[in-house]
Scaffold this motif. Structure first.
Motif, short mmCIF file in Angstrom:
data_model
loop_
_atom_site.label_atom_id
_atom_site.label_comp_id
_atom_site.label_asym_id
_atom_site.label_seq_id
_atom_site.Cartn_x
_atom_site.Cartn_y
_atom_site.Cartn_z
N GLU A 3 9.33 26.39 -4.16
CA GLU A 3 10.00 25.30 -3.61
C GLU A 3 8.62 24.41 -3.94
N LYS A 4 8.54 23.47 -5.08
CA LYS A 4 7.88 22.58 -5.39
C LYS A 4 7.70 20.89 -4.34
N ARG A 5 6.83 21.13 -3.61
CA ARG A 5 6.59 20.34 -1.98
C ARG A 5 6.25 18.42 -2.20
N LYS A 6 7.64 17.47 -2.12
CA LYS A 6 6.42 16.20 -2.80
C LYS A 6 5.39 16.22 -1.63
N SER A 7 4.71 15.34 -1.74
CA SER A 7 3.74 14.94 -0.72
C SER A 7 3.43 13.57 -0.01
N LYS A 8 3.38 13.98 0.92
CA LYS A 8 3.31 12.58 2.03
C LYS A 8 2.08 12.03 2.88
N SER A 9 1.90 11.62 1.48
CA SER A 9 0.74 11.12 1.54
C SER A 9 1.18 9.40 1.13
N GLY A 10 0.12 8.04 0.80
CA GLY A 10 1.35 7.24 0.60
C GLY A 10 1.37 5.87 1.24
N ARG A 11 2.21 4.65 1.03
CA ARG A 11 2.55 3.79 2.08
C ARG A 11 4.49 4.13 1.78
N ASN A 12 4.63 4.10 3.08
CA ASN A 12 6.50 4.83 3.04
C ASN A 12 6.71 3.13 2.73
N PRO A 13 7.76 3.65 1.69
CA PRO A 13 8.66 2.73 1.07
C PRO A 13 9.02 1.91 2.12
N LYS A 14 9.21 0.25 1.28
CA LYS A 14 10.31 -0.60 1.91
C LYS A 14 11.53 -0.62 2.38
N LEU A 15 12.17 -0.84 3.35
CA LEU A 15 13.39 -0.78 2.96
C LEU A 15 14.59 -1.41 2.23
N ASP A 16 14.13 -2.78 2.58
CA ASP A 16 14.67 -3.87 1.05
C ASP A 16 13.32 -5.05 -0.15
N PRO A 17 12.65 -4.01 -0.74
CA PRO A 17 11.90 -3.90 -1.89
C PRO A 17 12.38 -5.92 -2.35
N ALA A 18 11.06 -6.68 -2.16
CA ALA A 18 11.20 -8.10 -2.97
C ALA A 18 11.39 -7.73 -4.36
N VAL A 19 11.85 -7.14 -5.53
CA VAL A 19 12.11 -7.30 -6.62
C VAL A 19 12.13 -7.80 -7.68
N TYR A 20 12.77 -9.41 -7.23
CA TYR A 20 13.32 -10.36 -8.23
C TYR A 20 11.95 -11.33 -8.37
N ARG A 21 11.71 -12.24 -9.25
CA ARG A 21 10.11 -12.64 -9.35
C ARG A 21 10.87 -14.15 -10.31
N TYR A 22 10.52 -15.10 -10.22
CA TYR A 22 10.40 -15.89 -10.52
C TYR A 22 9.31 -16.74 -11.56
N THR A 23 9.22 -17.81 -12.18
CA THR A 23 8.54 -18.90 -12.52
C THR A 23 8.45 -20.52 -12.31
N VAL A 24 7.71 -20.80 -11.89
CA VAL A 24 7.42 -21.91 -11.79
C VAL A 24 6.20 -23.28 -12.41
N ARG A 25 7.01 -23.93 -12.90
CA ARG A 25 5.57 -24.64 -13.62
C ARG A 25 5.12 -25.92 -13.14
N PHE A 26 4.13 -26.00 -12.61
CA PHE A 26 4.23 -27.71 -12.43
C PHE A 26 2.87 -28.71 -13.42
N ASN A 27 2.86 -30.00 -13.18
CA ASN A 27 2.47 -30.48 -14.14
C ASN A 27 1.64 -31.14 -13.30
N GLU A 28 0.02 -31.59 -13.12
CA GLU A 28 -1.18 -31.63 -12.67
C GLU A 28 -0.95 -32.61 -11.38
N GLU A 29 0.03 -33.96 -10.93
CA GLU A 29 -0.18 -34.19 -10.02
C GLU A 29 0.84 -33.40 -8.99
#
Length: 142
Positions: A3-29
């Motif tokens: 059986e092929k084993r999964k690698s135990k290296s790397g970062r532990n996955p987050k329980l509640d990852p932030a996957v939603y992204r929003y974009t905001v645009r500002f004028n100069e002021e």
């Protein structure tokens, strides 16, 4: 078979990852106002600052008084020099006792004592100035 084993290296996955992204645009002021607020907040990342501000989480505004920082830096340097003088003082007294006659050692110790009195006066003045600076700073922050 094998059986092929999964690698135990790397970062532990987050329980509640932030996957939603929003974009905001500002004028100069708006951008300049945002950067000023972000700079005062002391937060390490703009996204963390925006989330805290948007959801009404409290954040601290840190104000650093450059003159106070300079004063404490110089005071720390002076303290290090003061300790060095104390070490040298002990070495001088030891050498006087070992290598000079009692009469000559007493004469040199008298001169050393006079300089010590001046050093004590100076250290008292430094303590007074530190207390004045602390009083001014505590009045300023209130």
């Amino acid at each position: 078979m094998k059986e092929k084993r999964k690698s135990k290296s790397g970062r532990n996955p987050k329980l509640d990852p932030a996957v939603y992204r929003y974009t905001v645009r500002f004028n100069e002021e708006e951008h300049n106002r945002f950067l000023a607020m972000f700079g005062k907040s002391g937060v390490y990342a703009r996204s963390v600052f925006l989330k805290a501000h948007f959801f009404g989480q409290p954040f601290k505004v840190l104000k650093v008084d450059k003159t106070l920082v300079d004063y404490y830096t110089k005071l720390s340097d002076f303290h290090a020099q003061f300790r060095t003088v104390g070490t040298n003082y002990n070495q001088v007294v030891k050498e006087l006792r070992l290598h000079f006659s009692e009469k000559k050692a007493m004469a040199l110790l008298y001169k050393l004592e006079q300089h010590t009195v001046e050093l004590v006066k100076l250290s008292r003045r430094i303590v007074e100035l530190s207390r004045e600076m602390e009083a001014k700073w505590s009045q300023k922050s209130v």
